[in-house]
Each structure stands twice: as structure tokens, then as C-alpha cells.
Design a protein around this motif. Structure first.
Motif, mmCIF file in Angstrom:
data_model
loop_
_atom_site.group_PDB
_atom_site.id
_atom_site.type_symbol
_atom_site.label_atom_id
_atom_site.label_comp_id
_atom_site.label_asym_id
_atom_site.label_seq_id
_atom_site.Cartn_x
_atom_site.Cartn_y
_atom_site.Cartn_z
ATOM 1 N N LEU A 1 0.950 -1.154 0.115
ATOM 2 C CA LEU A 1 0.034 -0.025 0.059
ATOM 3 C C LEU A 1 0.974 1.176 0.165
ATOM 4 C CD1 LEU A 1 -3.151 0.973 0.292
ATOM 5 C CD2 LEU A 1 -2.601 1.275 2.727
ATOM 6 N N SER A 2 1.973 1.368 0.651
ATOM 7 C CA SER A 2 2.627 2.278 0.810
ATOM 8 C C SER A 2 3.393 2.516 -0.480
ATOM 9 C CB SER A 2 3.837 2.283 1.877
ATOM 10 O OG SER A 2 3.333 2.047 3.034
ATOM 11 N N ASP A 3 3.896 1.563 -1.210
ATOM 12 C CA ASP A 3 4.502 1.627 -2.458
ATOM 13 C C ASP A 3 3.752 2.218 -3.668
ATOM 14 O OD1 ASP A 3 6.880 0.891 -1.149
ATOM 15 O OD2 ASP A 3 7.089 -1.129 -1.866
ATOM 16 N N THR A 4 2.334 1.908 -3.599
ATOM 17 C CA THR A 4 1.796 2.115 -4.793
ATOM 18 C C THR A 4 0.621 3.049 -4.376
ATOM 19 O OG1 THR A 4 0.236 0.359 -4.034
ATOM 20 C CG2 THR A 4 1.905 -0.423 -5.452
ATOM 21 N N GLN A 5 0.458 3.625 -3.138
ATOM 22 C CA GLN A 5 -0.826 4.538 -2.911
ATOM 23 C C GLN A 5 -0.538 5.435 -1.902
ATOM 24 O OE1 GLN A 5 -3.687 4.095 -4.553
ATOM 25 N NE2 GLN A 5 -4.261 1.874 -4.908
ATOM 26 N N LEU A 6 0.374 5.218 -1.105
ATOM 27 C CA LEU A 6 0.175 6.273 0.410
ATOM 28 C C LEU A 6 1.041 7.598 -0.163
ATOM 29 C CD1 LEU A 6 0.441 4.229 3.415
ATOM 30 C CD2 LEU A 6 -1.572 5.236 2.431
#
Length: 297
Positions: A101-106
Motif C-alpha cells: 500500500l505504501s509503495d503504490t498508494q500512500l
């Protein structure tokens, strides 16, 4: 327990010494030392080991600081909110989130959030491990398919399906010799279990595939890149590959049977839910449901 003395103790513990706490607060070092001594006397135990040039908390002091520091911070935050408007998000907000989630959205979500709420000091820690929000002082933890925990409450911010994807030019294999299961060259993160099959729906069709690994990679974005490059098919989250399918970089052969993967934003049930937590959880849910995110089922 004298809350004023407790506040002084946490000031010293948080700054790592009487001198640094005195410089940061503008209060005399001798006053802080006396107040901490008074707190130790009232509790009947030593909280700080004095001596040398460094400060070291005793076991009792470390426990007291860990348990009361966040609570005093919340009290100060409530006071600031009452003085400046109850519904205004402000102050430090610590978040723990999975790497994917961090790598793609956050990054995108965090940028839009701090633009909307400039008085929030947002810190995001990205790690694939179980984080205890109470002991590690996180305001919000994001977990995938979390187990029930009586200490935590929260909101499901995303329901994500697993899509079977391949490069657009790939040919969907057909069953051989009357078998109901199709061997499928696949890019995987871990070796399939013996006899594992992927039961996939595609419109009215339902097919079963036996993954035959051609490549093993450690992260889902790397798997996605390999599939785009034509290495084979893969089961990947809709939130990761939805934009690739929409842009024609990948084709979707269907979605995995079973309930979707749920992503939850959780926070401790023992704390008053602050405006900053409410604002971030709502912002995250809206962002994941909007353009660039995955639409919840």
C-alpha cells in the motif's frame, strides 16, 4: 500522582536529559530535577538513573513514560482543540502501513492529506510486520484481513479482488485430454502448495488453473512488471493492476473465487478518536475509492 510532576518527568524522558528538556521548555534545570525527584518519592521508586553525561530510564521509568507520555499528549491535544475548534485536525499522526500500500498508494494519499490539513504532522512507517499500536505509539495501523481484537476498532477502507492477468498478446490455455484443470505458466511469489488450483470466474465462465511457476519474485510490483514484460500470468490485486488493465498493458482473464481481501484502518478503542484520526481514515477511504485507487466491492 501529581500530573504536573508527571508532565515534567515525560518532558525530561522525551528529550533525553534534564539539560535538553530545560533548553526546550525554557524552565530551570534544577526545577525539573526537583519535580522528578518529588515524583519518584511519591511513587516510592527510582525513575531515572542519574550520573555521567547521559540519562537512562529505569525499568519503572521506561514503563511509566511509555504508558503516560501518549496520554498526556492526548490531554494537551484535547486542550488545544477546545481552544482552537473541536473539529480541527492538528498535531502528530503516526501511521503504520503495509509495504505494498505504501509503495503504490500512500505517497499520493499523504500529499493530498497534508494539503487539506496542514496542521497535522503526518508520519508513515512502512513495514510488513505486526505492529502493536498501543506499545509502539501508533495512532492508526493498516492491516490486511485483520483478526478481531477487542482493543481496536476501525473501518474497512478497501475490498480488493485478486485478478488473473497476463500480457495482452498471451493466449489463454485450453484444457488438454478432457481435463477440467489447465496448466498455466505463472509468475509467483512463493511455490504453490501441492495440488493448488486457481478457480477463476470470467463473466459466465469458470475455469480452474494449475499454476506452473516459471519465475519467483519477492514483491507484487515486481511480479506485475514481469507479467507486463510477458513472463507469464499471475494472480494480482485489482488495486495494483487495475490501471494497467484499463490502459491495455495487461489483460484480465477473470477474478479469483472467494471473499475479497479487506484492508482495515484500525485505532485503539480506549482512546477518544481524535479529529486527525477521523479525518485521515475518511480521506484514505475516499482516496482508495477514487481515481487511482481501487473501488471497494
Amino acid at each position: 500522582m501529581d500530573l504536573s510532576a508527571l508532565s515534567d518527568f515525560n518532558l525530561v524522558a522525551g528529550h533525553g536529559g534534564f539539560g535538553r528538556a530545560a533548553r526546550a521548555s525554557g524552565r530551570p534545570k534544577a526545577t525539573l530535577s526537583r519535580r522528578v525527584s518529588e515524583l519518584e518519592a511519591s511513587l516510592g521508586t527510582r525513575l531515572i538513573e542519574r550520573g555521567g553525561h547521559s540519562l537512562r530510564l529505569t525499568e519503572a521509568g521506561a514503563l511509566l513514560h511509555a504508558r503516560t507520555g501518549p496520554l498526556l499528549g492526548e490531554i494537551a491535544e484535547v486542550g488545544a482543540s477546545v481552544g482552537g475548534g473541536l473539529d480541527k485536525p492538528r498535531g502528530r499522526l503516526r501511521l503504520s502501513a503495509p509495504l505494498l500500500l505504501s509503495d503504490t498508494q500512500l505517497g499520493r494519499v499523504a500529499a493530498t492529506f497534508i494539503r487539506a490539513y496542514p496542521e497535522v504532522d503526518l508520519e508513515i512507517r512502512s513495514e510488513d510486520r505486526f505492529v502493536d499500536p498501543v506499545d509502539e505509539d501508533f495512532d492508526v495501523v493498516i492491516r490486511v484481513n485483520p483478526k478481531p481484537d477487542e482493543r481496536l476498532v476501525g473501518r474497512c477502507v478497501l475490498r480488493d479482488e485478486q485478478w488473473l492477468v497476463a500480457e495482452p498478446g498471451a493466449v489463454l490455455p485450453e484444457p488438454l485430454n478432457g481435463s477440467d484443470v489447465v496448466d498455466l505458466p505463472s509468475v509467483v511469489r512463493s511455490l504453490p502448495r501441492p495440488g493448488e488450483t486457481w478457480c477463476v470466474h470470467g463473466g459466465r465462465d469458470r475455469r480452474s488453473y494449475r499454476p506452473v511457476p516459471v519465475l519467483r519474485l519477492s514483491s507484487l510490483p515486481t511480479v506485475r512488471d514481469a507479467v507486463v514484460a510477458g513472463a507469464g500470468a499471475a494472480l494480482l490485486p485489482r488495486s495494483l493492476v487495475g490501471s494497467d488493465v484499463a490502459a491495455g498493458r495487461l489483460t484480465c482473464w477473470g477474478w479469483l473465487e472467494g471473499p475479497p481481501t479487506e484492508l482495515w484502518a484500525l485505532y485503539t478503542s480506549r482512546r477518544l478518536v481524535s479529529p486527525k484520526v477521523k479525518a485521515f481514515v475518511a480521506h484514505l477511504a475516499d482516496a482508495l475509492a477514487g481515481p487511482g485507487g481501487a473501488v471497494p466491492s
